[in-house]
Design a protein around this motif. Structure first.
Motif, short mmCIF file in Angstrom:
data_model
loop_
_atom_site.label_atom_id
_atom_site.label_comp_id
_atom_site.label_asym_id
_atom_site.label_seq_id
_atom_site.Cartn_x
_atom_site.Cartn_y
_atom_site.Cartn_z
N ARG A 443 48.07 37.32 47.87
CA ARG A 443 47.10 38.18 48.55
C ARG A 443 47.69 38.82 49.79
NH1 ARG A 443 42.12 36.28 52.27
NH2 ARG A 443 41.29 38.35 52.75
N HIS A 444 48.34 38.02 50.63
CA HIS A 444 48.85 38.54 51.89
C HIS A 444 50.12 39.35 51.70
CE1 HIS A 444 46.14 35.29 53.16
NE2 HIS A 444 45.99 35.99 54.26
N ARG A 445 50.76 39.22 50.55
CA ARG A 445 51.93 40.06 50.29
C ARG A 445 51.57 41.54 50.26
NH1 ARG A 445 55.55 36.88 45.65
NH2 ARG A 445 56.47 35.37 47.11
N ALA A 446 50.31 41.84 49.96
CA ALA A 446 49.88 43.24 49.91
C ALA A 446 50.04 43.93 51.26
CB ALA A 446 48.43 43.32 49.44
N LEU A 447 49.80 43.19 52.36
CA LEU A 447 49.97 43.78 53.69
C LEU A 447 51.42 44.20 53.91
CD1 LEU A 447 47.85 41.36 55.93
CD2 LEU A 447 47.26 43.68 55.23
N LEU A 448 52.35 43.28 53.58
CA LEU A 448 53.77 43.60 53.73
C LEU A 448 54.19 44.67 52.74
CD1 LEU A 448 55.54 42.04 55.85
CD2 LEU A 448 53.51 40.77 55.21
#
Length: 506
Positions: A443-448
């Motif tokens: 999920r948080h990989r989307a920010l990067l």
């Protein structure tokens, strides 16, 4: 010790704590009052000083006319700094660099603000607000050192002296450093990207307003002579004008939209709230037509390449399918409602004169690099136009002030050592950003992913235009690289699994 004595001591301790809490507030109030008095004085005396005490130039006259607004903005920044709204400050610095330094020609306001912010961040460092330095620092020092001689050599006039070294070289270092100290954790990264996406949507809306109404909000006449010299970037005999907005040149405006497009897409893939997804999708839908109205073929190619990279980095087949379907629907909308503009874009992209001129500019840049491989001709638009004349390609049928490629520009003006160090800096921090991406959950990989795709799009676009070598675009690019490669973010991800980060909002 008696009960009375203990009571008195507790009262004195409590009074001291109240005074300590009130002191910063009192100091802020005194600062605000003093600043208001200064605003009034500037309103009266600033126009009188220009032409008497201060030399009358376009920059000083512009600064005097904006004195009140600048002081009011400074008050706002002081308040943000007092409240330690670091993410808002970082994005505000980028906005100042675009509007005041570049569009209004005030040169280096944002660099001074960034330097002040970095000093305050360093002095106020604590376990809750840690401090980070650019690593490897020696690579940055090498870059700053190698560019001194080409900058001095190319400083044949004041404009070139202020354009390259203070903005593109030192400015990039400062903005990158600011990004490092802004992204302390995933929450800080998320908020910074939120603000950048909103800022990009506002710039896109401004471009659309110009296209639809012909009115330029917050405009200036400083760039009118240049715009008249290029016929306001009109597409041939069609009468259709390409929109440059605050970036003046439509190619630079398009490069910004190709860069910022992936920030709301990354936020869309990250959030679980459908309301938030509608907001992010709306931002992306504003940026898409604005990119179209620039009619920048290089920006569209960069956006397509960035999209491929973004889909590869989004670690979810379901999200990839959603985004691909959304892009397909947007493409249908563009084909139905903007078919004329798409035809003009395709004609501009494949135009023989346009393509041959770009190839000629690249060939000229390569010829200059072969003639001056170690030191370049110097960082300056004037000296490049003059010294590249004997090496001009037959395809380049007009003199050009730069090779329309940031990498060739670094090589031709600064020499191959400068180009190698610049590429090493890019590779180093892209790798560190990818390393932070690996530490996140899906999920948080989307920010990067959004940040990496944005920088990737800027890297691709810089092949066809001076992206990394234009001050406002370099500011956004290096700020983003600082955010996604921050060692503070890395330490936060190592210490706390991303899935347990309760501070990252939807």
């Amino acid at each position: 010790m008696s009960i009375v004595e203990k009571t008195i001591l507790r009262g004195l301790s409590g009074e001291r704590e109240r005074r300590e809490r009130l002191t910063p507030s009192a100091g802020l109030l005194a600062l605000l009052i003093g600043a208001l008095i200064l605003v009034g004085m500037l309103e009266v005396f600033a126009p009188l000083l220009v032409g008497t005490v201060i030399p009358s130039t376009s920059v000083t006259r512009q600064a005097a006319s904006m004195a009140t607004a600048m002081i009011a903005g400074l008050l706002f920044l002081v308040l943000l700094l007092y409240l330690r709204c670091d993410e808002i400050l970082a994005v505000t610095v980028a906005l100042v660099h675009l509007y005041l330094d570049f569009y209004m020609s005030l040169i280096a306001t944002a660099q001074l603000l960034t330097l002040v912010l970095l000093v305050v961040f360093f002095l106020g460092r604590s376990p809750q607000r840690p401090w980070a330095e650019p690593r490897p620092l020696w690579l940055w020092l090498l870059f700053l050192g190698l560019t001194i001689f080409p900058a001095l050599r190319g400083a044949t006039n004041l404009d070139d002296a202020l354009f390259y070294y203070p903005n593109i070289i030192v400015g990039s270092f400062l903005f990158f450093w600011l990004g490092l100290n802004t992204a302390r954790n995933l929450q800080s990264l998320w908020l910074s990207l939120e603000l950048l996406a909103a800022f990009g949507a506002l710039i896109a809306a401004h471009t659309i307003v110009i296209e639809v109404t012909g009115k330029f909000i917050l405009g200036t006449s400083l760039h009118d002579p240049f715009l008249k010299s290029v016929s306001n970037f009109t597409l041939g005999e069609t009468g259709v004008q390409r929109i440059g907005g605050f970036f003046v040149d439509p190619n630079w405006n398009g490069t910004f939209f190709a860069f910022v497009l992936f920030i709301p897409l990354g936020l869309y893939a990250h959030t679980r709230s459908w309301v938030a997804r509608l907001v992010y999708l709306s931002e992306a839908l504003l940026i898409g037509p604005a990119l179209l109205f620039t009619f920048s073929g290089g920006a569209w190619v960069a956006a397509c390449c960035g999209l491929i990279l973004f889909l590869l980095l989004v670690d979810s087949w379901r999200l990839r399918l959603q985004i691909a379907l959304s892009i397909f629907l947007v493409s249908l909308i563009l084909l139905v409602f903007f078919s004329d503009q798409l035809q003009l874009l395709f004609g501009h992209l494949t135009g023989q004169g346009e393509l041959s001129l770009r190839l000629g500019a690249w060939e000229t840049g390569l010829n200059v690099i072969m003639a001056y491989p170690l030191t370049g001709v110097g960082f300056g638009l004037s000296i490049y136009m003059q010294d590249s004349g004997p090496y001009r390609s037959p395809l380049q049928y007009v003199p050009l002030a730069h090779p329309h490629d940031s990498y060739l520009e670094f090589g031709a003006m600064g020499g191959l050592p400068v180009l190698v160090v610049f590429l090493a800096l890019l590779a180093c921090y892209l790798w560190k950003g990818w390393r932070n991406w690996q530490l996140c959950d899906s999920r948080h990989r989307a920010l990067l992913a959004g940040g990496l795709a944005a920088v990737g799009a800027l890297c691709i676009n810089s092949i066809s235009i001076n992206g990394w070598t234009l001050p406002p675009l370099a500011c956004f690019g290096w700020l983003m690289l600082g955010l996604i490669s921050s060692p503070l973010l890395h330490a936060s991800l190592v210490a706390t699994p991303a899935t347990a980060d309760a501070h990252t909002h939807d």
